[in-house]
Write a protein that holds these residues in place. Structure first.
Motif, PDB file in Angstrom:
ATOM      1  N   THR A  66      62.866  31.592  59.230  1.00  0.00           N
ATOM      2  CA  THR A  66      63.026  33.044  59.151  1.00  0.00           C
ATOM      3  C   THR A  66      62.242  33.655  57.999  1.00  0.00           C
ATOM      4  O   THR A  66      62.152  34.884  57.899  1.00  0.00           O
ATOM      5  CB  THR A  66      64.502  33.418  58.990  1.00  0.00           C
ATOM      6  N   ALA A  67      61.666  32.848  57.132  1.00  0.00           N
ATOM      7  CA  ALA A  67      60.777  33.340  56.064  1.00  0.00           C
ATOM      8  C   ALA A  67      61.399  34.480  55.274  1.00  0.00           C
ATOM      9  O   ALA A  67      60.923  35.608  55.262  1.00  0.00           O
ATOM     10  CB  ALA A  67      59.438  33.775  56.656  1.00  0.00           C
ATOM     11  N   GLY A  68      62.497  34.191  54.614  1.00  0.00           N
ATOM     12  CA  GLY A  68      63.167  35.219  53.812  1.00  0.00           C
ATOM     13  C   GLY A  68      64.171  35.988  54.651  1.00  0.00           C
ATOM     14  O   GLY A  68      64.946  35.427  55.403  1.00  0.00           O
ATOM     15  N   ASP A  69      64.162  37.314  54.528  1.00  0.00           N
ATOM     16  CA  ASP A  69      65.131  38.119  55.266  1.00  0.00           C
ATOM     17  C   ASP A  69      64.616  38.540  56.635  1.00  0.00           C
ATOM     18  O   ASP A  69      65.303  39.230  57.377  1.00  0.00           O
ATOM     19  CB  ASP A  69      65.543  39.358  54.455  1.00  0.00           C
ATOM     20  N   GLY A  70      63.402  38.156  56.994  1.00  0.00           N
ATOM     21  CA  GLY A  70      62.877  38.454  58.325  1.00  0.00           C
ATOM     22  C   GLY A  70      62.454  39.891  58.525  1.00  0.00           C
ATOM     23  O   GLY A  70      62.173  40.302  59.646  1.00  0.00           O
ATOM     24  N   SER A  71      62.378  40.678  57.466  1.00  0.00           N
ATOM     25  CA  SER A  71      62.116  42.108  57.615  1.00  0.00           C
ATOM     26  C   SER A  71      60.622  42.451  57.600  1.00  0.00           C
ATOM     27  O   SER A  71      60.240  43.530  58.012  1.00  0.00           O
ATOM     28  CB  SER A  71      62.826  42.888  56.510  1.00  0.00           C
ATOM     29  N   GLY A  72      59.764  41.551  57.113  1.00  0.00           N
ATOM     30  CA  GLY A  72      58.336  41.830  57.067  1.00  0.00           C
ATOM     31  C   GLY A  72      57.709  41.826  58.449  1.00  0.00           C
ATOM     32  O   GLY A  72      58.221  41.210  59.383  1.00  0.00           O
ATOM     33  N   ILE A  73      56.568  42.514  58.575  1.00  0.00           N
ATOM     34  CA  ILE A  73      55.911  42.610  59.879  1.00  0.00           C
ATOM     35  C   ILE A  73      55.505  41.231  60.383  1.00  0.00           C
ATOM     36  O   ILE A  73      55.745  40.884  61.540  1.00  0.00           O
ATOM     37  CB  ILE A  73      54.679  43.540  59.787  1.00  0.00           C
ATOM     38  N   ILE A  74      54.896  40.415  59.530  1.00  0.00           N
ATOM     39  CA  ILE A  74      54.478  39.076  59.937  1.00  0.00           C
ATOM     40  C   ILE A  74      55.689  38.243  60.332  1.00  0.00           C
ATOM     41  O   ILE A  74      55.661  37.511  61.327  1.00  0.00           O
ATOM     42  CB  ILE A  74      53.692  38.383  58.808  1.00  0.00           C
ATOM     43  N   ASN A  75      56.770  38.357  59.556  1.00  0.00           N
ATOM     44  CA  ASN A  75      57.966  37.574  59.834  1.00  0.00           C
ATOM     45  C   ASN A  75      58.613  37.955  61.163  1.00  0.00           C
ATOM     46  O   ASN A  75      59.331  37.156  61.756  1.00  0.00           O
ATOM     47  CB  ASN A  75      58.993  37.755  58.707  1.00  0.00           C
ATOM     48  N   VAL A 158      51.351  30.772  71.820  1.00  0.00           N
ATOM     49  CA  VAL A 158      52.212  31.527  72.726  1.00  0.00           C
ATOM     50  C   VAL A 158      53.670  31.098  72.588  1.00  0.00           C
ATOM     51  O   VAL A 158      54.529  31.894  72.195  1.00  0.00           O
ATOM     52  CB  VAL A 158      51.758  31.399  74.200  1.00  0.00           C
ATOM     53  N   TYR A 159      53.976  29.837  72.878  1.00  0.00           N
ATOM     54  CA  TYR A 159      55.393  29.461  72.907  1.00  0.00           C
ATOM     55  C   TYR A 159      56.069  29.593  71.552  1.00  0.00           C
ATOM     56  O   TYR A 159      57.152  30.176  71.447  1.00  0.00           O
ATOM     57  CB  TYR A 159      55.601  28.038  73.433  1.00  0.00           C
ATOM     58  N   PHE A 160      55.476  29.041  70.509  1.00  0.00           N
ATOM     59  CA  PHE A 160      56.143  29.066  69.208  1.00  0.00           C
ATOM     60  C   PHE A 160      56.403  30.497  68.722  1.00  0.00           C
ATOM     61  O   PHE A 160      57.516  30.811  68.287  1.00  0.00           O
ATOM     62  CB  PHE A 160      55.334  28.272  68.173  1.00  0.00           C
ATOM     63  N   PRO A 161      55.421  31.400  68.797  1.00  0.00           N
ATOM     64  CA  PRO A 161      55.709  32.783  68.401  1.00  0.00           C
ATOM     65  C   PRO A 161      56.754  33.456  69.290  1.00  0.00           C
ATOM     66  O   PRO A 161      57.631  34.177  68.788  1.00  0.00           O
ATOM     67  CB  PRO A 161      54.352  33.478  68.520  1.00  0.00           C
ATOM     68  N   VAL A 162      56.682  33.247  70.608  1.00  0.00           N
ATOM     69  CA  VAL A 162      57.644  33.890  71.511  1.00  0.00           C
ATOM     70  C   VAL A 162      59.059  33.387  71.238  1.00  0.00           C
ATOM     71  O   VAL A 162      60.020  34.163  71.243  1.00  0.00           O
ATOM     72  CB  VAL A 162      57.245  33.660  72.976  1.00  0.00           C
ATOM     73  N   ALA A 163      59.215  32.091  71.002  1.00  0.00           N
ATOM     74  CA  ALA A 163      60.533  31.562  70.645  1.00  0.00           C
ATOM     75  C   ALA A 163      61.054  32.231  69.380  1.00  0.00           C
ATOM     76  O   ALA A 163      62.258  32.515  69.258  1.00  0.00           O
ATOM     77  CB  ALA A 163      60.458  30.045  70.456  1.00  0.00           C
ATOM     78  N   HIS A 164      60.157  32.506  68.442  1.00  0.00           N
ATOM     79  CA  HIS A 164      60.559  33.205  67.218  1.00  0.00           C
ATOM     80  C   HIS A 164      60.972  34.642  67.527  1.00  0.00           C
ATOM     81  O   HIS A 164      61.970  35.131  66.985  1.00  0.00           O
ATOM     82  CB  HIS A 164      59.417  33.194  66.204  1.00  0.00           C
ATOM     83  N   TRP A 165      60.225  35.330  68.395  1.00  0.00           N
ATOM     84  CA  TRP A 165      60.573  36.705  68.750  1.00  0.00           C
ATOM     85  C   TRP A 165      61.999  36.817  69.254  1.00  0.00           C
ATOM     86  O   TRP A 165      62.735  37.724  68.872  1.00  0.00           O
ATOM     87  CB  TRP A 165      59.656  37.218  69.861  1.00  0.00           C
ATOM     88  N   VAL A 166      62.369  35.903  70.146  1.00  0.00           N
ATOM     89  CA  VAL A 166      63.629  36.038  70.883  1.00  0.00           C
ATOM     90  C   VAL A 166      64.779  35.284  70.232  1.00  0.00           C
ATOM     91  O   VAL A 166      65.910  35.775  70.190  1.00  0.00           O
ATOM     92  CB  VAL A 166      63.444  35.567  72.338  1.00  0.00           C
ATOM     93  N   TRP A 167      64.520  34.087  69.721  1.00  0.00           N
ATOM     94  CA  TRP A 167      65.588  33.233  69.208  1.00  0.00           C
ATOM     95  C   TRP A 167      65.531  32.986  67.705  1.00  0.00           C
ATOM     96  O   TRP A 167      66.536  32.595  67.110  1.00  0.00           O
ATOM     97  CB  TRP A 167      65.542  31.867  69.903  1.00  0.00           C
ATOM     98  N   GLY A 168      64.375  33.190  67.102  1.00  0.00           N
ATOM     99  CA  GLY A 168      64.209  32.775  65.709  1.00  0.00           C
ATOM    100  C   GLY A 168      64.289  33.878  64.687  1.00  0.00           C
ATOM    101  O   GLY A 168      63.901  33.690  63.543  1.00  0.00           O
ATOM    102  N   GLY A 169      64.797  35.052  65.080  1.00  0.00           N
ATOM    103  CA  GLY A 169      64.913  36.151  64.132  1.00  0.00           C
ATOM    104  C   GLY A 169      63.766  37.132  64.170  1.00  0.00           C
ATOM    105  O   GLY A 169      63.632  37.967  63.273  1.00  0.00           O
ATOM    106  N   GLY A 170      62.920  37.060  65.209  1.00  0.00           N
ATOM    107  CA  GLY A 170      61.785  37.955  65.330  1.00  0.00           C
ATOM    108  C   GLY A 170      62.162  39.330  65.850  1.00  0.00           C
ATOM    109  O   GLY A 170      63.334  39.700  65.928  1.00  0.00           O
TER     110      GLY A 170
END
Length: 451
Positions: A66-75, A158-170
């Motif tokens: 989650t790279a900190g609080d997850g509030s940054g654009i990249i995070n 594709v997969y790793f970023p999308v998993a972050h969007w939906v399940w990893g706090g993205g």
């Protein structure tokens, strides 16, 4: 801090989900022609190899750090690098991600904690089968080496970023999209990529001119059984605890799958005059796909509705390729993209959250909000659009550099022989009595093996 019961449950579920990829190999292998069965199965097995290595090195970190609080654009778009090489995972405990006002906070529960390494292994199996699913769209004509490269690049971007969007706090997590076990992350994602690759590689030689029926329906049914069995770990395991929601997900998985298989058979009987084994297998998978995003969030009566919609909808959707002119060899688009879309959007109508009070319910449920329906449409559109565009670009780059499609001669001869120097069935030199023929045909020698 470690709950032994939850840990054991998650280890079993992880093994069940991993079993689904060999099950998919049987399912896909039986659906291809005999000359390509080994290549088709190899595409699934090599996905296990490629994705496992990428996951350990950096994939888990990109998806779930989650790279900190997850509030940054990249995070919001991709995870951090704190877990590269699974560093920091060995002695950590999975405690769940709680999203509150756009901030990601770890919150320890009194029970249900289990090793973070087990959570990582569980999520790895989802990444593996997502990549393997794509391969069905390009059966009979893809270079094996090109597929290996595509698998690695696609999983990474594709997969790793999308998993972050939906399940990893993205960003989709923070908006409030619901995807219990992967209708959007896995099936819509893979289905959109499959459509892109089908367009990049083009149609098989003889498509719509020669019969391309499944060569071994017994393998298809065996694969269906393994998928159905493993899917209980896929769906019920996604609760990450052996509790009431896991039980609900388990039952809904069974109900929707059975209903979808029956609905597909009814469509076949009314439309074609025959109920087929391929139909019952395809219908079962369509039901499994559609209930995946919703299994822990809906009542069993809603699982019946979702299963029926999936069985009927996907039975007709698989015919779109003939009307629109794309060769999706094994109907990945018609079953996984369409089935995943049905399940994801259905949540906006029938989500009841029996064991999760306070959630935004579907608009057909008392107290439901139309805003949730909007999110359930946004998620598939965003993920599907991103996956399609990036997959098409990756496929085109590979095709223009090393070539993605085998030579026409190799395709006609069969990729099993030309690429792997093997055949799935060595029956040419055997009589029905079992006596070897001294003059029986042998496999043709090959001067060139496709990469």
């Amino acid at each position: 801090m470690i709950d032994s019961g939850t840990t054991a449950w998650m280890l079993v579920c992880t093994a069940l989900v991993l079993l689904m990829t060999p099950g998919l190999a049987f399912f896909y292998g039986g659906m291809t022609r005999a000359k390509s069965v080994l290549n088709m199965m190899m595409m699934s097995f090599v996905s296990i190899i490629v994705v496992t290595v990428a996951w350990v090195l950096y994939g888990y970190s990109l998806a779930f750090d989650t790279a900190g609080d997850g509030s940054g654009i990249i995070n919001k778009l991709v995870g951090g690098l704190d877990y590269v090489g699974l560093s920091g995972v060995f002695n950590a405990v999975y405690e769940g991600l709680i999203v509150k006002g756009g901030d990601i906070t770890a919150e320890a529960a009194a029970v249900d904690n289990f090793p973070l390494m087990v959570f990582s292994a569980f999520q790895l199996t989802f990444a593996v089968i997502t990549v393997a699913l794509i391969s069905g769209a390009i059966a009979d004509r893809a270079k094996f080496g090109a597929w290996v490269l595509f698998s690695l690049v696609w999983a990474t971007v594709v997969y790793f970023p999308v998993a972050h969007w939906v399940w990893g706090g993205g960003w989709l997590t923070q908006l409030g999209i619901e995807d219990f076990a992967g209708g959007t992350v896995v099936h819509i994602n893979a289905g959109a990529a499959a459509l892109a690759l089908a367009l990049v590689l083009g149609k098989r030689q003889g498509w719509r001119k020669e019969p391309m029926r499944p060569h071994n329906l017994t393998l298809v049914l065996l694969g269906t059984g393994l998928l159905w069995f493993g899917w209980f770990g896929f769906n019920a395991g996604s609760e990450l605890a052996p509790d009431q929601t896991a039980g609900l997900a388990f039952m809904n998985t069974q109900v929707a799958t059975a209903v979808a298989a029956g609905a597909w058979l009814v469509v076949e009987k009314l439309r074609d005059g025959h109920a087929t084994t391929l139909g019952v297998a395809s219908g079962a998978v369509a039901g499994l796909v559609a209930i995946t995003p919703a299994c822990g969030f809906v009542d069993p009566w809603a699982a019946v509705v979702i299963g029926a919609l999936a069985g009927v909808g996907c039975a007709y959707a698989v015919g779109l390729k003939y009307k629109l002119g794309y060769d999706d060899s094994l109907d990945v688009v018609g079953v996984h993209l369409v089935g995943g879309l049905i399940g994801a959007v259905a949540l906006g109508f029938v989500a009841a959250y029996p064991f999760l009070p306070g959630q935004n319910k579907g608009i057909l449920i008392e107290g439901g909000q139309i805003s949730q329906l909007g999110l359930q449409v946004l998620g598939p559109v965003a993920v599907g659009g991103y996956s399609f565009v990036v997959s098409w670009i990756i496929g085109k780059i590979i095709d223009k550099t090393m070539g993605f499609r085998v030579a026409e001669e190799s395709e006609v001869t069969g990729i099993d022989v030309t690429t792997h120097a093997e055949t799935g069935y060595d029956l040419g030199t055997v009589y029905a009595s079992g006596v070897t023929s001294p003059n029986g045909p042998t496999a043709p020698s090959q001067k060139k093996v496709d990469a």
